[in-house]
Design a protein around this motif. Structure first.
Motif, PDB file in Angstrom:
ATOM      1  N   GLN A 158      15.471  29.775 103.988  1.00 47.30           N
ATOM      2  CA  GLN A 158      14.992  30.998 103.823  1.00 47.30           C
ATOM      3  C   GLN A 158      16.264  31.992 103.114  1.00 47.30           C
ATOM      4  OE1 GLN A 158      11.884  32.425 104.821  1.00 47.30           O
ATOM      5  NE2 GLN A 158      11.435  30.338 104.922  1.00 47.30           N
ATOM      6  N   LEU A 159      17.436  31.755 103.627  1.00 47.51           N
ATOM      7  CA  LEU A 159      18.526  32.387 103.167  1.00 47.51           C
ATOM      8  C   LEU A 159      18.824  32.289 101.515  1.00 47.51           C
ATOM      9  CD1 LEU A 159      21.214  31.438 105.825  1.00 47.51           C
ATOM     10  CD2 LEU A 159      19.742  33.623 105.702  1.00 47.51           C
ATOM     11  N   ARG A 160      18.806  31.088 101.222  1.00 44.99           N
ATOM     12  CA  ARG A 160      18.899  30.738  99.672  1.00 44.99           C
ATOM     13  C   ARG A 160      17.947  31.284  98.945  1.00 44.99           C
ATOM     14  NH1 ARG A 160      20.363  25.248 101.905  1.00 44.99           N
ATOM     15  NH2 ARG A 160      22.588  25.030 101.742  1.00 44.99           N
ATOM     16  N   ARG A 161      16.557  31.199  99.537  1.00 43.37           N
ATOM     17  CA  ARG A 161      15.236  31.860  98.678  1.00 43.37           C
ATOM     18  C   ARG A 161      15.531  33.067  98.730  1.00 43.37           C
ATOM     19  NH1 ARG A 161      10.198  29.998 101.261  1.00 43.37           N
ATOM     20  NH2 ARG A 161      10.685  28.168 100.391  1.00 43.37           N
ATOM     21  N   GLY A 162      15.708  33.869  99.752  1.00 45.68           N
ATOM     22  CA  GLY A 162      15.950  35.136  99.712  1.00 45.68           C
ATOM     23  C   GLY A 162      16.988  35.809  98.773  1.00 45.68           C
ATOM     24  N   LEU A 163      18.284  35.371  98.929  1.00 46.35           N
ATOM     25  CA  LEU A 163      19.293  35.483  98.019  1.00 46.35           C
ATOM     26  C   LEU A 163      18.713  35.300  96.564  1.00 46.35           C
ATOM     27  CD1 LEU A 163      22.247  36.639  97.725  1.00 46.35           C
ATOM     28  CD2 LEU A 163      22.907  34.174  97.729  1.00 46.35           C
ATOM     29  N   ARG A 164      18.296  34.118  96.190  1.00 44.78           N
ATOM     30  CA  ARG A 164      17.924  33.986  94.924  1.00 44.78           C
ATOM     31  C   ARG A 164      16.742  34.919  94.171  1.00 44.78           C
ATOM     32  NH1 ARG A 164      16.746  29.300  95.553  1.00 44.78           N
ATOM     33  NH2 ARG A 164      14.251  29.402  96.048  1.00 44.78           N
ATOM     34  N   GLN A 165      15.896  35.279  95.115  1.00 42.11           N
ATOM     35  CA  GLN A 165      14.740  36.174  94.713  1.00 42.11           C
ATOM     36  C   GLN A 165      15.289  37.694  94.534  1.00 42.11           C
ATOM     37  OE1 GLN A 165      11.892  35.835  97.946  1.00 42.11           O
ATOM     38  NE2 GLN A 165      10.970  34.227  97.167  1.00 42.11           N
ATOM     39  N   MET A 166      16.456  38.020  95.321  1.00 42.22           N
ATOM     40  CA  MET A 166      16.781  39.467  95.179  1.00 42.22           C
ATOM     41  C   MET A 166      17.819  39.751  94.022  1.00 42.22           C
ATOM     42  SD  MET A 166      16.418  41.052  99.015  1.00 42.22           S
ATOM     43  CE  MET A 166      17.278  39.830  99.832  1.00 42.22           C
ATOM     44  N   THR A 167      18.591  38.594  93.858  1.00 36.82           N
ATOM     45  CA  THR A 167      19.704  38.897  93.018  1.00 36.82           C
ATOM     46  C   THR A 167      19.350  38.349  91.563  1.00 36.82           C
ATOM     47  OG1 THR A 167      20.559  36.430  93.308  1.00 36.82           O
ATOM     48  CG2 THR A 167      21.533  38.470  94.626  1.00 36.82           C
ATOM     49  N   GLY A 168      18.596  37.259  91.366  1.00 37.13           N
ATOM     50  CA  GLY A 168      18.045  36.666  90.129  1.00 37.13           C
ATOM     51  C   GLY A 168      19.337  36.557  89.282  1.00 37.13           C
ATOM     52  N   SER A 169      19.115  37.042  88.037  1.00 30.94           N
ATOM     53  CA  SER A 169      20.376  36.929  87.106  1.00 30.94           C
ATOM     54  C   SER A 169      21.720  37.746  87.410  1.00 30.94           C
ATOM     55  CB  SER A 169      19.909  37.463  85.517  1.00 30.94           C
ATOM     56  OG  SER A 169      19.643  38.664  85.754  1.00 30.94           O
ATOM     57  N   PRO A 198      28.949  37.094 101.835  1.00 34.12           N
ATOM     58  CA  PRO A 198      28.539  35.702 101.716  1.00 34.12           C
ATOM     59  C   PRO A 198      28.077  35.253 103.477  1.00 34.12           C
ATOM     60  CG  PRO A 198      30.270  36.027 100.436  1.00 34.12           C
ATOM     61  CD  PRO A 198      29.890  37.356 101.211  1.00 34.12           C
ATOM     62  N   ARG A 199      28.936  36.011 104.400  1.00 31.66           N
ATOM     63  CA  ARG A 199      28.467  35.465 105.673  1.00 31.66           C
ATOM     64  C   ARG A 199      27.166  35.941 106.203  1.00 31.66           C
ATOM     65  NH1 ARG A 199      34.150  38.063 107.734  1.00 31.66           N
ATOM     66  NH2 ARG A 199      33.729  39.282 106.013  1.00 31.66           N
ATOM     67  N   TYR A 200      26.322  36.609 105.455  1.00 31.86           N
ATOM     68  CA  TYR A 200      24.952  36.835 105.909  1.00 31.86           C
ATOM     69  C   TYR A 200      23.811  36.074 105.021  1.00 31.86           C
ATOM     70  CZ  TYR A 200      26.762  41.247 107.398  1.00 31.86           C
ATOM     71  OH  TYR A 200      27.590  42.431 108.240  1.00 31.86           O
ATOM     72  N   TRP A 201      24.538  35.040 103.966  1.00 24.20           N
ATOM     73  CA  TRP A 201      23.524  34.439 103.117  1.00 24.20           C
ATOM     74  C   TRP A 201      23.820  33.084 102.781  1.00 24.20           C
ATOM     75  CZ3 TRP A 201      19.308  36.938 101.869  1.00 24.20           C
ATOM     76  CH2 TRP A 201      19.300  38.154 101.890  1.00 24.20           C
TER      77      TRP A 201
END
Length: 271
Positions: A158-169, A198-201
């Motif tokens: 969930q953390l990795r997916r959320g970070l990837r979806q919100m930051t993208g490029s 980073p401590r949140y993700w």
């Protein structure tokens, strides 16, 4: 046996005060209205469902609270696992089951968090021999679904997916990123360096952050007593080891309105 459901809310509300003599950690993101309304909790289901559970408890919707805490427990949230135990122990919002309650509190103490270890030992001392035997039996199923071996990978995804979806490029460039979040007076702007600490993700750092908060929380005295860890209580679980169920489905939880936790709004990339 006196009701002890107050113990976990006390732990939940006072844990961050225990950091006074330790190196500072980033503030609890769920205490920051901007972070909560920014979609942060949509990528942190452990915190999201714990907060929904606490809100349901405050509103005396105990059946809903139990379901919310169990959903948070699916994502390795130890405080929520402890709340499930307390509610089972007291029959609060669910049928009373002291043996199953012990199994859940044993699970909540899996990482050696002092408050949960103390409650676990209090439970154990109150069980009779038949209840103890059953607790160890049902505990294997509880651990298979909700133990760290199965649950930590879920929250990591969930953390990795959320970070990837919100930051993208923008990954790796969040220091200069501005995030716009909906608020009562319109959109507010926050720095990406705050939102994307980073401590949140990062899963490992995220667990270390939780450990620093919960390992030895300071628990204040309340009118009905004080939570104390039993002398000599072992950290190790009494429940026999069992293989993790990596495919266990998330437990049912009450529906939450889609706009209960608004999503993050990112500005378009600069040309």
């Amino acid at each position: 046996m006196r009701k002890t459901w107050w113990c976990l809310p006390v732990l939940l509300s006072t844990a961050f005060a225990s950091l006074a003599d330790k190196p500072p950690l980033p503030p609890d993101p769920t205490e920051d209205p901007v972070m909560v309304t920014s979609g942060f909790l949509n990528s942190h289901p452990d915190l999201r469902y714990r907060l929904l559970g606490m809100e349901a408890m405050r509103e005396d919707r105990h059946e809903d609270a139990f379901k919310f805490f169990r959903r948070a427990a699916h994502f390795a949230d130890k405080p929520s696992q402890g709340m499930v135990a307390e509610m089972l122990w007291n029959g609060d919002g669910v049928a009373q089951d002291r043996a199953l309650a012990y199994a859940w509190m044993d699970l909540a103490a899996e990482r050696g968090y002092a408050g949960f270890l103390g409650l676990r030992e209090r439970y154990w001392s109150a069980l009779d021999e038949a209840e103890r035997a059953r607790a160890l039996e049902v505990g294997q199923e509880v651990y298979a679904h909700y133990g760290d071996a199965a649950a930590k990978p879920r929250i990591a995804i969930q953390l990795r997916r959320g970070l990837r979806q919100m930051t993208g490029s923008r990954t790796g460039m969040v220091g200069s990123l501005k995030i716009y979040v909906p608020g009562p007076g319109g959109f507010q702007q926050i720095d990406g360096s705050k939102f994307y600490d980073p401590r949140y993700w990062e899963p490992e750092k995220y667990q270390q952050w939780h450990d620093a908060i919960w390992l030895k929380p300071r628990i204040g005295r309340v009118t009905v007593g004080e939570v104390e860890q039993a002398e000599g209580s072992a950290v190790e679980s009494r429940v026999p080891a069992t293989a993790p169920d990596m495919d266990a489905a998330a437990p049912e939880a009450p529906d939450v309105p889609a706009d209960a936790i608004p999503g993050t709004t990112l500005p378009p990339p600069e040309e």
